[in-house]
Design a protein around this motif. Structure first.
Motif, mmCIF file in Angstrom:
data_model
loop_
_atom_site.group_PDB
_atom_site.id
_atom_site.type_symbol
_atom_site.label_atom_id
_atom_site.label_comp_id
_atom_site.label_asym_id
_atom_site.label_seq_id
_atom_site.Cartn_x
_atom_site.Cartn_y
_atom_site.Cartn_z
ATOM 1 N N ARG A 98 -53.284 0.365 54.181
ATOM 2 C CA ARG A 98 -54.258 1.447 53.996
ATOM 3 C C ARG A 98 -54.207 2.435 55.155
ATOM 4 O O ARG A 98 -54.666 3.575 55.023
ATOM 5 C CB ARG A 98 -55.676 0.874 53.891
ATOM 6 N N ASN A 99 -53.697 1.969 56.279
ATOM 7 C CA ASN A 99 -53.642 2.788 57.493
ATOM 8 C C ASN A 99 -52.205 2.970 57.973
ATOM 9 O O ASN A 99 -51.943 3.025 59.172
ATOM 10 C CB ASN A 99 -54.487 2.139 58.584
ATOM 11 N N ALA A 100 -51.291 3.068 57.016
ATOM 12 C CA ALA A 100 -49.873 3.194 57.371
ATOM 13 C C ALA A 100 -49.602 4.536 58.055
ATOM 14 O O ALA A 100 -50.109 5.578 57.635
ATOM 15 C CB ALA A 100 -49.007 3.051 56.122
ATOM 16 N N ALA A 101 -48.815 4.487 59.115
ATOM 17 C CA ALA A 101 -48.385 5.697 59.815
ATOM 18 C C ALA A 101 -46.884 5.924 59.665
ATOM 19 O O ALA A 101 -46.380 6.972 60.065
ATOM 20 C CB ALA A 101 -48.736 5.590 61.305
ATOM 21 N N ARG A 102 -46.197 4.942 59.115
ATOM 22 C CA ARG A 102 -44.763 5.020 58.873
ATOM 23 C C ARG A 102 -44.477 4.451 57.485
ATOM 24 O O ARG A 102 -45.347 3.799 56.901
ATOM 25 C CB ARG A 102 -44.003 4.221 59.953
ATOM 26 N N PRO A 103 -43.272 4.643 56.951
ATOM 27 C CA PRO A 103 -42.974 4.152 55.598
ATOM 28 C C PRO A 103 -43.209 2.645 55.462
ATOM 29 O O PRO A 103 -42.760 1.852 56.294
ATOM 30 C CB PRO A 103 -41.495 4.511 55.410
ATOM 31 N N ALA A 104 -43.905 2.259 54.392
ATOM 32 C CA ALA A 104 -44.273 0.862 54.202
ATOM 33 C C ALA A 104 -43.052 -0.042 54.028
ATOM 34 O O ALA A 104 -43.103 -1.234 54.379
ATOM 35 C CB ALA A 104 -45.203 0.730 52.995
ATOM 36 N N TRP A 105 -41.954 0.503 53.506
ATOM 37 C CA TRP A 105 -40.785 -0.339 53.262
ATOM 38 C C TRP A 105 -40.222 -0.939 54.551
ATOM 39 O O TRP A 105 -39.510 -1.958 54.510
ATOM 40 C CB TRP A 105 -39.688 0.441 52.524
ATOM 41 N N LEU A 106 -40.537 -0.342 55.711
ATOM 42 C CA LEU A 106 -40.053 -0.874 56.981
ATOM 43 C C LEU A 106 -40.608 -2.269 57.266
ATOM 44 O O LEU A 106 -40.049 -3.014 58.083
ATOM 45 C CB LEU A 106 -40.417 0.075 58.122
ATOM 46 N N ALA A 107 -41.709 -2.624 56.608
ATOM 47 C CA ALA A 107 -42.280 -3.954 56.799
ATOM 48 C C ALA A 107 -41.471 -5.031 56.092
ATOM 49 O O ALA A 107 -41.546 -6.209 56.468
ATOM 50 C CB ALA A 107 -43.722 -3.981 56.286
ATOM 51 N N VAL A 108 -40.691 -4.643 55.082
ATOM 52 C CA VAL A 108 -39.997 -5.640 54.255
ATOM 53 C C VAL A 108 -38.969 -6.441 55.037
ATOM 54 O O VAL A 108 -38.964 -7.688 54.972
ATOM 55 C CB VAL A 108 -39.359 -4.960 53.025
ATOM 56 N N PRO A 109 -38.053 -5.816 55.796
ATOM 57 C CA PRO A 109 -37.079 -6.633 56.535
ATOM 58 C C PRO A 109 -37.734 -7.544 57.574
ATOM 59 O O PRO A 109 -37.218 -8.638 57.839
ATOM 60 C CB PRO A 109 -36.152 -5.598 57.190
ATOM 61 N N ILE A 110 -38.855 -7.120 58.142
ATOM 62 C CA ILE A 110 -39.552 -7.983 59.098
ATOM 63 C C ILE A 110 -40.101 -9.202 58.386
ATOM 64 O O ILE A 110 -39.960 -10.346 58.856
ATOM 65 C CB ILE A 110 -40.674 -7.203 59.802
ATOM 66 N N ALA A 111 -40.731 -8.985 57.223
ATOM 67 C CA ALA A 111 -41.274 -10.104 56.453
ATOM 68 C C ALA A 111 -40.172 -11.095 56.070
ATOM 69 O O ALA A 111 -40.330 -12.315 56.227
ATOM 70 C CB ALA A 111 -41.979 -9.583 55.199
ATOM 71 N N LEU A 112 -39.051 -10.580 55.600
ATOM 72 C CA LEU A 112 -37.948 -11.456 55.184
ATOM 73 C C LEU A 112 -37.328 -12.165 56.377
ATOM 74 O O LEU A 112 -36.961 -13.343 56.299
ATOM 75 C CB LEU A 112 -36.891 -10.636 54.437
ATOM 76 N N GLY A 113 -37.215 -11.461 57.504
ATOM 77 C CA GLY A 113 -36.630 -12.069 58.696
ATOM 78 C C GLY A 113 -37.471 -13.205 59.237
ATOM 79 O O GLY A 113 -36.945 -14.261 59.615
ATOM 80 N N VAL A 114 -38.790 -13.008 59.287
ATOM 81 C CA VAL A 114 -39.681 -14.069 59.763
ATOM 82 C C VAL A 114 -39.622 -15.263 58.824
ATOM 83 O O VAL A 114 -39.572 -16.421 59.261
ATOM 84 C CB VAL A 114 -41.128 -13.541 59.895
ATOM 85 N N ALA A 140 -45.064 -10.421 56.563
ATOM 86 C CA ALA A 140 -45.588 -9.212 55.917
ATOM 87 C C ALA A 140 -46.753 -8.646 56.724
ATOM 88 O O ALA A 140 -46.899 -7.424 56.874
ATOM 89 C CB ALA A 140 -46.029 -9.531 54.490
ATOM 90 N N MET A 141 -47.582 -9.540 57.249
ATOM 91 C CA MET A 141 -48.688 -9.097 58.110
ATOM 92 C C MET A 141 -48.153 -8.376 59.344
ATOM 93 O O MET A 141 -48.601 -7.277 59.697
ATOM 94 C CB MET A 141 -49.538 -10.303 58.502
ATOM 95 N N ALA A 142 -47.168 -8.986 60.006
ATOM 96 C CA ALA A 142 -46.619 -8.384 61.225
ATOM 97 C C ALA A 142 -45.896 -7.076 60.916
ATOM 98 O O ALA A 142 -46.020 -6.091 61.660
ATOM 99 C CB ALA A 142 -45.676 -9.368 61.907
ATOM 100 N N GLY A 143 -45.138 -7.070 59.832
ATOM 101 C CA GLY A 143 -44.406 -5.859 59.472
ATOM 102 C C GLY A 143 -45.325 -4.716 59.106
ATOM 103 O O GLY A 143 -45.105 -3.562 59.519
ATOM 104 N N SER A 144 -46.379 -5.008 58.347
ATOM 105 C CA SER A 144 -47.309 -3.940 57.971
ATOM 106 C C SER A 144 -48.120 -3.471 59.178
ATOM 107 O O SER A 144 -48.486 -2.294 59.262
ATOM 108 C CB SER A 144 -48.227 -4.403 56.838
ATOM 109 N N ALA A 145 -48.400 -4.376 60.128
ATOM 110 C CA ALA A 145 -49.062 -3.951 61.367
ATOM 111 C C ALA A 145 -48.181 -2.973 62.134
ATOM 112 O O ALA A 145 -48.668 -1.995 62.714
ATOM 113 C CB ALA A 145 -49.401 -5.160 62.233
ATOM 114 N N LEU A 146 -46.882 -3.227 62.132
ATOM 115 C CA LEU A 146 -45.950 -2.373 62.869
ATOM 116 C C LEU A 146 -45.903 -0.960 62.295
ATOM 117 O O LEU A 146 -45.702 0.010 63.045
ATOM 118 C CB LEU A 146 -44.552 -2.999 62.865
ATOM 119 N N VAL A 147 -46.080 -0.824 60.987
ATOM 120 C CA VAL A 147 -46.022 0.510 60.389
ATOM 121 C C VAL A 147 -47.398 1.173 60.340
ATOM 122 O O VAL A 147 -47.527 2.302 59.870
ATOM 123 C CB VAL A 147 -45.414 0.469 58.966
#
Length: 208
Positions: A98-114, A140-147
């Protein structure tokens, strides 16, 4: 920030920080459960006292589920506790996106990597699948926090990931090592505190 609420934050930091001493003291039973849950529980109270919007109540729910997870880990075991944390991660994803400042798709590789790293760690391969499912939510939590627009919360989320990976490493390559026992709680609680502070302070600034 309301000065009258600051003592609640200080109490949370004292309660959560002091619980680290139990690694050596070894208090157990109801006293330990209350002590362990009080740190994030008081962070929940601190965020709730300042909630003025849906986002404020979402971060309060995230921390409430974390405090519940802390207690359930002691009273009902790893699986039930992990479900409470997973629910908190999913609420956090909603908050951060809801508070994304960057593209949400950037969270996906982080979620998969973790998730992949967590899946690789345990020696018991029968447990690896369930751990990977939980870790997908964690990532997914960490990746979405990053964006999101909450940079300190992103740092806190990274510490949360490190804490959980240390738990999983204790089931594999770090079995018998003292390192997880020394680092799991401080990385976890510091992560939760940074998440709370990072979200609440940004929301307060946006209200001005």
């Amino acid at each position: 920030m309301n000065a009258r609420i600051i003592p609640v934050l200080l109490a949370a930091l004292v309660a959560g920080g002091s619980y680290y001493a139990n690694h050596w003291i070894g208090i157990d039973g109801p006293a330990e459960i209350v002590w362990k849950g009080s740190g994030v529980g008081l962070l929940t109270l601190w965020t709730g006292l300042q909630a003025r919007s849906l986002d404020g109540w979402l971060i309060t729910a995230v921390l409430a589920l974390g405090a519940l997870g802390d207690v359930l880990l002691e009273t009902h075991g790893l699986t039930i506790g992990a479900l409470a944390f997973l629910a908190g991660h999913l609420v956090a994803v909603l908050l951060y996106l809801r508070n994304a400042a960057r593209p949400a798709w950037l969270a996906v590789p982080i979620a998969l990597g973790v998730a992949f790293l967590a899946w690789k760690l345990p020696v018991d391969r029968d447990a690896a699948g369930g751990i990977a499912i939980y870790a997908l939510g964690l990532g997914a939590m960490a990746g979405s926090a990053l964006v999101s627009r909450f940079p300190l919360a992103a740092l806190g989320a990274a510490l949360f990931v490190l804490s959980d990976l240390l738990i999983f490493a204790r089931l594999g390559p770090l079995a018998g090592s003292p390192l997880p026992g020394l680092l799991i709680w401080p990385t976890y609680f510091a992560g939760q505190a940074l998440i709370a502070w990072g979200v609440v302070t940004v929301l307060a600034r946006l209200r001005r």
